[in-house]
Motif scaffolding. Structure first.
Motif, PDB file in Angstrom:
ATOM      1  N   LYS A  16      61.733 -40.572   3.221  1.00  6.70           N
ATOM      2  CA  LYS A  16      60.434 -40.978   2.664  1.00  6.70           C
ATOM      3  C   LYS A  16      59.504 -39.776   2.654  1.00  6.70           C
ATOM      4  CE  LYS A  16      60.208 -45.030   5.026  1.00  6.70           C
ATOM      5  NZ  LYS A  16      59.529 -45.649   6.062  1.00  6.70           N
ATOM      6  N   GLU A  17      58.515 -39.860   1.810  1.00  5.25           N
ATOM      7  CA  GLU A  17      57.543 -38.777   1.760  1.00  5.25           C
ATOM      8  C   GLU A  17      56.814 -38.714   3.101  1.00  5.25           C
ATOM      9  OE1 GLU A  17      53.516 -37.384  -0.475  1.00  5.25           O
ATOM     10  OE2 GLU A  17      54.200 -39.466  -0.634  1.00  5.25           O
ATOM     11  N   MET A  18      56.618 -37.515   3.623  1.00  8.95           N
ATOM     12  CA  MET A  18      55.945 -37.379   4.910  1.00  8.95           C
ATOM     13  C   MET A  18      54.762 -36.436   4.732  1.00  8.95           C
ATOM     14  SD  MET A  18      56.018 -38.570   7.943  1.00  8.95           S
ATOM     15  CE  MET A  18      57.582 -39.432   7.962  1.00  8.95           C
ATOM     16  N   PRO A  19      53.590 -37.014   4.458  1.00  7.26           N
ATOM     17  CA  PRO A  19      52.422 -36.161   4.188  1.00  7.26           C
ATOM     18  C   PRO A  19      52.042 -35.357   5.428  1.00  7.26           C
ATOM     19  CG  PRO A  19      51.910 -38.512   3.865  1.00  7.26           C
ATOM     20  CD  PRO A  19      53.274 -38.431   4.459  1.00  7.26           C
ATOM     21  N   PRO A  20      51.304 -34.250   5.224  1.00  9.29           N
ATOM     22  CA  PRO A  20      50.906 -33.449   6.382  1.00  9.29           C
ATOM     23  C   PRO A  20      49.961 -34.208   7.297  1.00  9.29           C
ATOM     24  CG  PRO A  20      49.986 -32.542   4.336  1.00  9.29           C
ATOM     25  CD  PRO A  20      50.842 -33.700   3.952  1.00  9.29           C
ATOM     26  N   LEU A  21      49.950 -33.800   8.536  1.00 11.35           N
ATOM     27  CA  LEU A  21      49.014 -34.367   9.518  1.00 11.35           C
ATOM     28  C   LEU A  21      47.675 -33.655   9.311  1.00 11.35           C
ATOM     29  CD1 LEU A  21      49.906 -34.542  13.283  1.00 11.35           C
ATOM     30  CD2 LEU A  21      47.855 -33.363  12.552  1.00 11.35           C
ATOM     31  N   ILE A  22      46.588 -34.430   9.202  1.00 13.65           N
ATOM     32  CA  ILE A  22      45.283 -33.790   8.990  1.00 13.65           C
ATOM     33  C   ILE A  22      44.593 -33.599  10.332  1.00 13.65           C
ATOM     34  CG2 ILE A  22      43.063 -33.900   7.796  1.00 13.65           C
ATOM     35  CD1 ILE A  22      44.393 -35.670   5.712  1.00 13.65           C
ATOM     36  N   LEU A  23      44.388 -32.359  10.673  1.00 12.90           N
ATOM     37  CA  LEU A  23      43.835 -32.013  11.975  1.00 12.90           C
ATOM     38  C   LEU A  23      42.308 -32.053  11.944  1.00 12.90           C
ATOM     39  CD1 LEU A  23      45.263 -31.333  14.577  1.00 12.90           C
ATOM     40  CD2 LEU A  23      45.147 -28.923  13.966  1.00 12.90           C
ATOM     41  N   LEU A  24      41.724 -31.449  10.911  1.00 15.89           N
ATOM     42  CA  LEU A  24      40.265 -31.509  10.746  1.00 15.89           C
ATOM     43  C   LEU A  24      39.951 -31.751   9.279  1.00 15.89           C
ATOM     44  CD1 LEU A  24      38.967 -28.477  12.881  1.00 15.89           C
ATOM     45  CD2 LEU A  24      38.936 -30.893  13.520  1.00 15.89           C
ATOM     46  N   LYS A  25      38.975 -32.620   9.043  1.00 14.86           N
ATOM     47  CA  LYS A  25      38.547 -32.840   7.657  1.00 14.86           C
ATOM     48  C   LYS A  25      37.730 -31.650   7.190  1.00 14.86           C
ATOM     49  CE  LYS A  25      36.179 -36.343   6.867  1.00 14.86           C
ATOM     50  NZ  LYS A  25      35.423 -37.552   6.613  1.00 14.86           N
ATOM     51  N   SER A  26      37.434 -31.614   5.867  1.00 12.86           N
ATOM     52  CA  SER A  26      36.716 -30.446   5.357  1.00 12.86           C
ATOM     53  C   SER A  26      35.330 -30.299   6.000  1.00 12.86           C
ATOM     54  CB  SER A  26      36.615 -30.507   3.839  1.00 12.86           C
ATOM     55  OG  SER A  26      36.179 -31.798   3.472  1.00 12.86           O
ATOM     56  N   ASP A  27      34.715 -31.421   6.409  1.00 12.19           N
ATOM     57  CA  ASP A  27      33.403 -31.293   7.077  1.00 12.19           C
ATOM     58  C   ASP A  27      33.556 -31.030   8.578  1.00 12.19           C
ATOM     59  OD1 ASP A  27      34.257 -33.724   8.036  1.00 12.19           O
ATOM     60  OD2 ASP A  27      32.599 -34.897   7.231  1.00 12.19           O
ATOM     61  N   GLY A  28      34.777 -30.799   9.018  1.00 11.58           N
ATOM     62  CA  GLY A  28      34.989 -30.459  10.424  1.00 11.58           C
ATOM     63  C   GLY A  28      35.170 -31.678  11.322  1.00 11.58           C
ATOM     64  N   ALA A  29      35.064 -32.887  10.726  1.00 17.03           N
ATOM     65  CA  ALA A  29      35.152 -34.096  11.548  1.00 17.03           C
ATOM     66  C   ALA A  29      36.584 -34.326  12.034  1.00 17.03           C
ATOM     67  CB  ALA A  29      34.678 -35.305  10.757  1.00 17.03           C
TER      68      ALA A  29
END
Ligand code: ARG
Length: 578
Positions: free
Chosen positions: A298-311
């Motif tokens: 299955k597709e395995m999207p990347p893990l998002i560590l920080l959003k663009s606003d740093g949240a």
């Protein structure tokens, strides 16, 4: 006491090896045909396939090797090459008597103990606990009890959701009484919070401005803004008090009341560390870790560590929480008892944690579960279509239990208050048992009528079975009957009960290895049935022969002790009387 299937498997394994075959072929299990034998081994069929010979011939050879075994009453062949096994009563007696009076009922503790963190519950601050929390609580609590009993060093953590967007939304709502209709003088109480959250959450979906403002507040909160942070602390405190109350009413407790926010101080150093390790990259302004692997179906999207606003996001706090757990407990194992619909989240998390080398020696497992559905086969809703609060569900179960008790004339000579206490115990047993008796991965249909019945595979039936044995033993004591004789198998129903009692270790192992409390519900139900046939055929208190009576009363005591143990592991209380 040894697990009899294991003991026999070892024996049969040796016989297969002596015939030049694989020991694994000697696997023994409880017989499908208890009318023919107690145990069976189907290995001769598999062996014949490999050796291209006749299974019956192999089975004959195995049988010959077992012929003089003192533990075996009978070895018989059936069908194409089934090996049917029956143990001697002497051996069964000796086995069962060895656990009578043992406070752990013959179950050894794991050695060495593992350090295990169990993450379950997971309520979100400012949202009421609802039926969706029932399964994680039941399964998680039962596993913490089981792992502890088996000797592990367990830390349970409720892992509250207290650091995400919903917090920004609640704080926004507190500032906008014109939107929420809730004016708060001083500190908000739980009722205020529960009103505010759904309104702002809905408004965020319709109005981008509300969403944007809530996001900004969330970012400020995470930066420990001097206005929002103290307000958030208040909101959290009010909410945690309510959660504790909710869990207490379910009979569930946690070692740690930590939340996502507790991991916050670890986020910045973690991000630096992961960047330095070179496993992060920027993607559309966000900092991510790639976690796909060769062979992914299955597709395995990347893990998002920080959003663009740093949240920080859900993955961020979960990653940092792993670091916190390694620091505090150095666990061998971290179990996450969370809805199966979050499976991808955990797959990404575990891969990210391993890639980042932050999990110490911990093996991480997501123990998913299916949903509790209504009769329409969709996740359970109230009649009005809303989400039912957990407290309402408990009241409903208690009321139904009370009604059923009255109909059946149970607890007739108890006071009204006593009856209410028993009704709550029965209602909770109904909810917990019906939930746990389904394998955790299956969805199940919520059926109050069925789960509160005093007959069939239900919590109330098992409570009743235990209470009945208590009253048998009390009667025996009143009459000065000795309840502690040695167990001696006489009648077939006694033998069946001894065999049922002998399965405890295997049931516990199965529940532990598969992280599946339904192995325990199956076990206690089978035990209660074996007891019921025994008791119908074998009078105990009024038996005149002292040896037989002592043996039967000892069987009653051991059955009660096992019911108490296993129901306890399921988080089910046994009423004093019913
Ligand atoms: N608060 C989350 C939810 O409501 C569940 C938390 C589960 N535990 C975890 N470590 N992610 O979905």
């Amino acid at each position: 006491m040894s697990d009899l299937t294991e003991l026999l498997s070892a024996k049969l394994g040796e016989a297969f090896v002596a015939e030049g075959l694989d020991a694994a072929l000697g696997q023994v299990r409880v017989s499908d045909r208890p009318d023919l034998a107690q145990f069976q081994c189907n290995g001769a069929m598999a062996a014949a396939k490999i050796a291209k010979t006749n299974p019956r011939a192999i089975a004959e050879k195995i049988k010959t090797r077992l012929e003089n075994d003192p533990l075996l009453e009978k070895v018989e062949l059936a069908g194409p090459g089934f090996i049917n096994l029956t143990l001697t009563d002497d051996f069964l007696n000796q086995q069962i008597n060895s656990v009578v009076g043992d406070e752990r009922l013959g179950i050894a503790k794991h050695d060495p103990a593992q350090s295990v963190v169990i993450d379950f519950g997971g309520p979100n601050v400012a949202k009421p606990m609802h039926v969706g929390h029932l399964r994680t609580c039941n399964i998680g609590d039962s596993l913490q009890r089981l792992f502890r009993f088996m000797g592990d060093d367990v830390t349970s953590d409720v892992h509250m959701g207290d650091w995400g967007l919903q917090m920004g939304q609640v704080l926004y709502g507190l500032e906008h009484p014109e939107l929420t209709g809730v004016t708060v003088d001083g500190l908000p109480d739980l009722e205020d919070l529960e009103k505010i959250y759904p309104i702002v959450s809905a408004a965020s979906k319709e109005d981008d401005e509300v969403l944007k403002a809530s996001r900004e507040i969330t970012a400020k909160l995470q930066a420990r803004d001097i206005v929002y942070y103290p307000k958030w602390e208040e909101v959290r405190r009010v909410s945690v008090d309510a959660m504790r109350e909710g869990f207490t009413s379910l009979g569930v407790s946690f070692d740690e009341y930590k939340g996502e926010a507790d991991a916050d101080p670890l986020i910045a150093p973690m991000v630096d560390d992961l960047k330095a390790k070179g496993i992060t990259r920027m993607s559309e302004g966000a900092l991510v870790i790639d976690v796909e692997q060769d062979g992914d179906k299955k597709e395995m999207p990347p893990l998002i560590l920080l959003k663009s606003d740093g949240a920080a996001l859900y993955h961020t706090t979960d990653m940092a929480t792993i670091i916190d757990r390694v620091n505090c407990h150095n666990p061998d194992l971290i179990l996450y008892v969370v809805d199966q619909r979050q499976h991808q989240h955990f797959e990404q998390l575990f891969r990210g944690a391993i890639k980042g080398g932050i999990n110490g020696k911990a093996f991480m497992e997501h123990l998913g579960f299916g949903t509790m559905n209504g009769t329409d086969n969709k996740p359970f809703k109230t009649r009005e279509g809303g989400v039912m609060k957990l407290s309402d569900l408990i009241s409903m179960a208690t009321e139904t239990a009370r009604k059923r008790m009255d109909e059946a004339g149970l607890a007739a000579d108890s006071t009204a208050e006593e009856k209410q206490v028993i009704a709550k115990q029965v209602g909770l047993a109904a909810l917990k048992f019906s939930d746990l008796s389904n394998h955790r991965m299956s969805n199940y249909v919520f059926d109050m009528d069925h789960m509160v019945a005093f007959e069939g595979k239900t919590g109330p039936y098992l409570q009743y079975a235990a209470v009945r044995i208590k009253s048998i033993l009390a009667r025996a004591e009143d009459q000065g009957r000795d309840v502690e004789g040695a167990i001696e198998i006489g009648a077939p129903e006694e033998r069946n009960l001894v065999l049922a009692l002998s399965g405890l270790q295997a049931a516990l192992n199965m529940a532990y290895d598969k992280r599946a409390p339904n192995a325990l519900t199956d076990y206690v139900y089978g035990l209660a049935q074996a007891f019921s046939s025994f008791y119908a055929a074998c009078p105990a208190v009024r038996e005149e022969d002292a040896r037989i009576r002592g043996s039967r009363l000892a069987l009653c005591r051991l059955t009660l002790a096992q019911l108490e143990l296993v129901l306890g592991l399921l988080g089910i209380e046994i009423p004093e009387r019913m």
